[in-house]
Design a protein around this motif. Structure first.
Motif, PDB file in Angstrom:
ATOM      1  N   ARG A  66       6.784 -60.716 -12.061  1.00 16.97           N
ATOM      2  CA  ARG A  66       7.123 -59.958 -11.116  1.00 16.97           C
ATOM      3  C   ARG A  66       6.092 -59.341 -10.252  1.00 16.97           C
ATOM      4  O   ARG A  66       6.163 -59.100  -9.015  1.00 16.97           O
ATOM      5  CB  ARG A  66       7.658 -58.672 -11.779  1.00 16.97           C
ATOM      6  CG  ARG A  66       9.195 -58.467 -12.446  1.00 16.97           C
ATOM      7  CD  ARG A  66       9.797 -59.702 -12.204  1.00 16.97           C
ATOM      8  NE  ARG A  66      11.374 -59.742 -12.849  1.00 16.97           N
ATOM      9  CZ  ARG A  66      11.605 -60.727 -13.413  1.00 16.97           C
ATOM     10  NH1 ARG A  66      10.772 -61.662 -13.937  1.00 16.97           N
ATOM     11  NH2 ARG A  66      12.912 -61.093 -13.839  1.00 16.97           N
ATOM     12  N   ILE A  67       4.842 -59.392 -10.713  1.00 16.23           N
ATOM     13  CA  ILE A  67       3.635 -58.985 -10.039  1.00 16.23           C
ATOM     14  C   ILE A  67       3.291 -60.152  -9.056  1.00 16.23           C
ATOM     15  O   ILE A  67       3.080 -59.635  -7.680  1.00 16.23           O
ATOM     16  CB  ILE A  67       2.382 -59.180 -10.850  1.00 16.23           C
ATOM     17  CG1 ILE A  67       2.362 -57.711 -11.744  1.00 16.23           C
ATOM     18  CG2 ILE A  67       1.112 -59.106 -10.114  1.00 16.23           C
ATOM     19  CD1 ILE A  67       1.384 -57.736 -13.082  1.00 16.23           C
ATOM     20  N   GLN A  68       3.554 -61.356  -9.205  1.00 13.65           N
ATOM     21  CA  GLN A  68       3.412 -62.156  -8.144  1.00 13.65           C
ATOM     22  C   GLN A  68       4.711 -62.339  -6.943  1.00 13.65           C
ATOM     23  O   GLN A  68       4.338 -62.403  -5.980  1.00 13.65           O
ATOM     24  CB  GLN A  68       3.606 -63.597  -8.903  1.00 13.65           C
ATOM     25  CG  GLN A  68       2.620 -64.130  -9.629  1.00 13.65           C
ATOM     26  CD  GLN A  68       2.574 -65.429 -10.296  1.00 13.65           C
ATOM     27  OE1 GLN A  68       3.519 -66.153 -10.448  1.00 13.65           O
ATOM     28  NE2 GLN A  68       1.317 -65.655 -11.116  1.00 13.65           N
ATOM     29  N   ALA A  69       5.946 -62.049  -7.543  1.00  7.75           N
ATOM     30  CA  ALA A  69       7.019 -61.957  -6.943  1.00  7.75           C
ATOM     31  C   ALA A  69       6.856 -60.642  -5.776  1.00  7.75           C
ATOM     32  O   ALA A  69       7.358 -60.976  -4.532  1.00  7.75           O
ATOM     33  CB  ALA A  69       8.359 -61.683  -7.566  1.00  7.75           C
ATOM     34  N   LYS A  70       6.185 -59.548  -6.529  1.00  2.00           N
ATOM     35  CA  LYS A  70       6.213 -58.216  -5.429  1.00  2.00           C
ATOM     36  C   LYS A  70       4.839 -58.917  -4.384  1.00  2.00           C
ATOM     37  O   LYS A  70       5.192 -58.544  -3.051  1.00  2.00           O
ATOM     38  CB  LYS A  70       5.831 -57.051  -6.205  1.00  2.00           C
ATOM     39  CG  LYS A  70       5.696 -56.126  -5.249  1.00  2.00           C
ATOM     40  CD  LYS A  70       5.644 -54.693  -6.187  1.00  2.00           C
ATOM     41  CE  LYS A  70       5.684 -53.588  -5.056  1.00  2.00           C
ATOM     42  NZ  LYS A  70       5.431 -52.216  -5.571  1.00  2.00           N
ATOM     43  N   SER A  71       3.941 -59.602  -4.790  1.00  2.00           N
ATOM     44  CA  SER A  71       2.925 -59.761  -3.866  1.00  2.00           C
ATOM     45  C   SER A  71       3.600 -60.724  -2.663  1.00  2.00           C
ATOM     46  O   SER A  71       2.855 -60.959  -1.627  1.00  2.00           O
ATOM     47  CB  SER A  71       1.643 -60.213  -4.725  1.00  2.00           C
ATOM     48  OG  SER A  71       2.088 -61.786  -4.953  1.00  2.00           O
ATOM     49  N   LYS A  72       4.456 -61.565  -3.263  1.00  2.00           N
ATOM     50  CA  LYS A  72       4.840 -62.638  -2.082  1.00  2.00           C
ATOM     51  C   LYS A  72       6.091 -61.882  -1.474  1.00  2.00           C
ATOM     52  O   LYS A  72       6.909 -62.819  -0.833  1.00  2.00           O
ATOM     53  CB  LYS A  72       5.507 -64.036  -2.922  1.00  2.00           C
ATOM     54  CG  LYS A  72       4.266 -64.708  -3.219  1.00  2.00           C
ATOM     55  CD  LYS A  72       4.745 -66.141  -3.906  1.00  2.00           C
ATOM     56  CE  LYS A  72       3.586 -66.736  -4.099  1.00  2.00           C
ATOM     57  NZ  LYS A  72       3.430 -67.959  -3.126  1.00  2.00           N
ATOM     58  N   ASN A  73       6.501 -60.625  -1.777  1.00  2.00           N
ATOM     59  CA  ASN A  73       7.550 -60.023  -0.937  1.00  2.00           C
ATOM     60  C   ASN A  73       8.720 -60.557  -1.386  1.00  2.00           C
ATOM     61  O   ASN A  73       9.872 -60.471  -0.677  1.00  2.00           O
ATOM     62  CB  ASN A  73       7.380 -59.886   0.464  1.00  2.00           C
ATOM     63  CG  ASN A  73       8.260 -58.466   1.325  1.00  2.00           C
ATOM     64  OD1 ASN A  73       8.281 -57.786   0.621  1.00  2.00           O
ATOM     65  ND2 ASN A  73       8.815 -59.135   2.169  1.00  2.00           N
TER      66      ASN A  73
END
Length: 148
Positions: A66-73
């Motif tokens: 989720r952290i990665q997904a948020k950073s990639k929008n």
């Protein structure tokens, strides 16, 4: 006076309250012509007293994705909640993923598939596999935020 609720009624109530609080809504228009956030809520029971394994799994896999997904929008926001199991609330974790709009939601499988492939193998506390320490009790997809 003592009130009793069915498991289904309690689960639905908790789902709706969780979504409301997790979304950090702002008071404003509920015009459907504007982008509507969509939220997925998952209630997970820990099996066989494997609380440490489950927590490790969610912190080192679900949360990191989720952290990665948020950073990639790919997502708008996320929340990982832990709660006490009870007869009326037969779960230990509540996993919340909110998508900014329908297009983010529809791309979720492709986007998370990409992140999972790049991440590699699951991180586990020991040899206990996820199917042995967790069970999804209830999932609700596409819950819409009413207040923007």
């Amino acid at each position: 006076m003592k009130y009793t609720f069915s498991k289904a009624a309690l689960t639905i109530t908790i789902s709706l309250l969780t979504i409301a609080f997790a979304s950090h809504p702002k008071i404003g228009s509920t015009d459907d012509s504007k982008s509507t956030t969509l939220t997925t809520v998952e209630f997970v029971e820990v099996l066989n007293d494997n609380q440490k394994e489950a927590r490790y799994y969610y912190e080192n896999n679900w949360l990191q994705l989720r952290i990665q997904a948020k950073s990639k929008n790919y997502i708008k926001e996320y929340n990982l909640l832990e709660t006490d199991y009870s007869e009326d609330g037969p779960f230990h974790f509540i996993l919340i993923t909110t998508f900014a709009d329908q297009s983010q939601f529809e791309a979720r499988e492709k986007n998370f598939g990409e992140l999972i492939e790049a991440k590699g193998a699951l991180k586990l506390l020991n040899d206990t596999q996820p199917k042995d320490f967790r069970k999804t009790v209830f999932v609700k997809n596409e819950a819409k935020q009413l207040i923007h």
